[in-house]
Write an enzyme that holds these catalytic residues in place. Sequence first.
Site, PDB file in Angstrom:
ATOM      1  N   GLU A  28      31.124  32.913   4.385  1.00  0.00           N
ATOM      2  CA  GLU A  28      31.894  31.708   4.112  1.00  0.00           C
ATOM      3  C   GLU A  28      31.691  31.402   2.632  1.00  0.00           C
ATOM      4  O   GLU A  28      30.551  31.317   2.172  1.00  0.00           O
ATOM      5  CB  GLU A  28      31.363  30.569   4.985  1.00  0.00           C
ATOM      6  CG  GLU A  28      32.193  29.320   4.827  1.00  0.00           C
ATOM      7  CD  GLU A  28      31.758  28.187   5.730  1.00  0.00           C
ATOM      8  OE1 GLU A  28      30.876  28.381   6.588  1.00  0.00           O
ATOM      9  OE2 GLU A  28      32.318  27.091   5.548  1.00  0.00           O
ATOM     10  N   ARG A  69      17.852  37.817  12.331  1.00  0.00           N
ATOM     11  CA  ARG A  69      17.880  37.480  10.910  1.00  0.00           C
ATOM     12  C   ARG A  69      16.698  38.063  10.163  1.00  0.00           C
ATOM     13  O   ARG A  69      15.609  38.194  10.714  1.00  0.00           O
ATOM     14  CB  ARG A  69      17.773  35.960  10.735  1.00  0.00           C
ATOM     15  CG  ARG A  69      19.068  35.270  10.755  1.00  0.00           C
ATOM     16  CD  ARG A  69      18.912  33.789  10.457  1.00  0.00           C
ATOM     17  NE  ARG A  69      20.219  33.214  10.624  1.00  0.00           N
ATOM     18  CZ  ARG A  69      21.047  32.928   9.621  1.00  0.00           C
ATOM     19  NH1 ARG A  69      20.666  33.078   8.380  1.00  0.00           N
ATOM     20  NH2 ARG A  69      22.253  32.475   9.848  1.00  0.00           N
ATOM     21  N   LYS A 103      21.401  28.079   2.802  1.00  0.00           N
ATOM     22  CA  LYS A 103      22.251  27.761   1.648  1.00  0.00           C
ATOM     23  C   LYS A 103      22.087  26.299   1.230  1.00  0.00           C
ATOM     24  O   LYS A 103      22.084  25.982   0.052  1.00  0.00           O
ATOM     25  CB  LYS A 103      23.728  27.985   2.005  1.00  0.00           C
ATOM     26  CG  LYS A 103      24.206  29.408   1.836  1.00  0.00           C
ATOM     27  CD  LYS A 103      25.722  29.453   2.068  1.00  0.00           C
ATOM     28  CE  LYS A 103      26.133  30.773   2.680  1.00  0.00           C
ATOM     29  NZ  LYS A 103      27.438  30.714   3.345  1.00  0.00           N
TER      30      LYS A 103
END
Length: 605
Positions: free
Chosen positions: A62, A297, A307
């Site tokens: 994104e 992850r 982020k």
Amino acid sequence: MAHDPKTSDAPKPSNFLRGIIERDLEAGTWTPRRWGGSPGDGAHHLAGAPDPARIRTRFPPEPNGYLHVGHAKSICLNFGLARDYGGVCHLRFDDTNPEREEQEYVDAIIEAVRWLGFDWQAHGSSHLYYASGYFDFMVRAAEALIDAGLAYVDEQSADEMRAHRGDFNTPGRNSPFRSRTPAENRARFAEMRSGRLADGAAVLRAKIDMASPNINLRDPALYRIKHATHHATGDKWCIYPMYTYAHPIEDALENITHSICTLEFEDQRPFYDWLLEQLATLGLLARPTPKQHEFGRLNLSYVITSKRKLKALVDEKIVDGWDDPRMPTIFGMRRRGYTPESIRAMADGSGASKTNIWLDYSVLEGCLRDDLEGKAARAMAVLDPIELRLTNWDESFGAGHIEPCHAPAHPQRPELGTRAFGLGPRLWIERDDFAELPAKGFFRLFPPRTLPDGSVVPGNRVRLKYGLVVECTGCEKDVDGQVTAVLATVVPDTRSGTPGADAVKVKGTISWVGMHDALAATVNLYDRLFTEAQPDAGGRDFREVLNPHSKRVVAAYVEPSLAHVAPETRLQFERHGYFVADRVQHRPEAPVFNRITTLKDSWAR
Ligand code: ATP
Ligand code: MG
């Protein structure tokens, strides 16, 4: 010598994703697929040729921030699997949320993926795509679901919807709007699109099962109203698809075979499958439809990868921007001096598993050392300088004499050439290479000592690397007792590379640069940003565990061979570690080097 993990054919560590792909290829699961030459619906692909890509994966960021080391893991995994199995990996911007996305991030992501060594050109076209390019299809699919009685417009308030959803122990309850006819739903959906409804006034929901044990199947939202300007589509839309609706469709339009995502999406997989199955049955998508696979992850110790938290570090000026060399962003790691090869080696070496993994930061440092050991030219640098004065220089060599010295640029790679520098009567050495009162086992410079019985132990002898042996005779101090210069004498006939060099045995060798030819340089000594291995564990505010010493700037001296190195040149400063000429600030007349990492083996004895 370190191998290049991108091009080498060294066997890759196996992992469950490789296992899945290999079984699929053997079973021919994906061979029926056709490719229309670009993303598109079922008819578009069916009109095309058999897909030249044996598998298709994608990296779907994104564009709402800079990529970090966790993304690097995903990039290496997706691009790496496609490369290894005759496939193609798409770079797709998952830009379905108008509020958080910016062109600046799109550009930065493209640059970061390229820098890591990957590209998206294959079979004569560029596979760089935008989810926002599929908005028309997404609406068409929504209308088809409405017509099939599989979606409805819900106009409950957000609170009512939440109350009706139930929880793990309680089944949900149907919305009063659930029984609307397809015609009514079409009209209400058109109203949503028209711009006349306010944000939140209505949502389009899938009609699945409000009692499903998987809450994600309790009529999940597909579309919401959001009067916002989108970075790519401007004001064309006031309704935007939900991520869970958009993502499977993006994968299907792009003919993705293996949609690899992180574990938190596991609960979404039933909806992913449900949606694609319905749209394939309705004839909008080709079969076989993509399959989602989740992996754990990657987390690095002493690093945060959210982020939002990284943005806080930048916004609160805790670091000097997104590319601060202490940041775990790809730009930060690049500026710090990490090589694409080292990041790829770390990512490949960490495999893929069904649990989130914590990798020790030292693994990344080890990958960097492995990569640079065989590549980086050597140089001498003095980071905490103090003068060493050779008091018998003039008698030994004649006043004004400079002794020329040479050293290989790399000890195992003669083809890289030699460095030249001069040895003179005044040098810079490391402050801690001198001790007035040496601790036991200290073999570097210390002065003569008089023992209680009156006898004198001579000062210690060390070799000046690539130069000659000197014997410490004392030091000078200022009024505060601080040592301002170390004094020594040249031991005759001990020049490196001459027959006499080994006649005098010494236990210590020290690095140095000549005062007459050394370059003054700024050196940034970076350390981990946090004092705790898991800075944000258990909801802790990462600001509480900032390392106050994560950046130390020193005025150093480096050997003259570095006068013309280009920004981003990586070097090994002998005994100190690996350094890089800062890609932003380094100038030949004002050199700036960043420490990437120290050497594994400690020099000090
Ligand atoms: P956020 O949700 O904070 O915006 P994100 O990490 O989910 O961040 P995306 O841009 O959605 O950001 O991520 C792109 C891809 O990178 C996704 O497929 C995501 O799963 C993957 N990814 C992100 N972080 C990691 C990580 N730490 N390890 C492995 N893959 C990751
Ligand atoms: Mg995300």
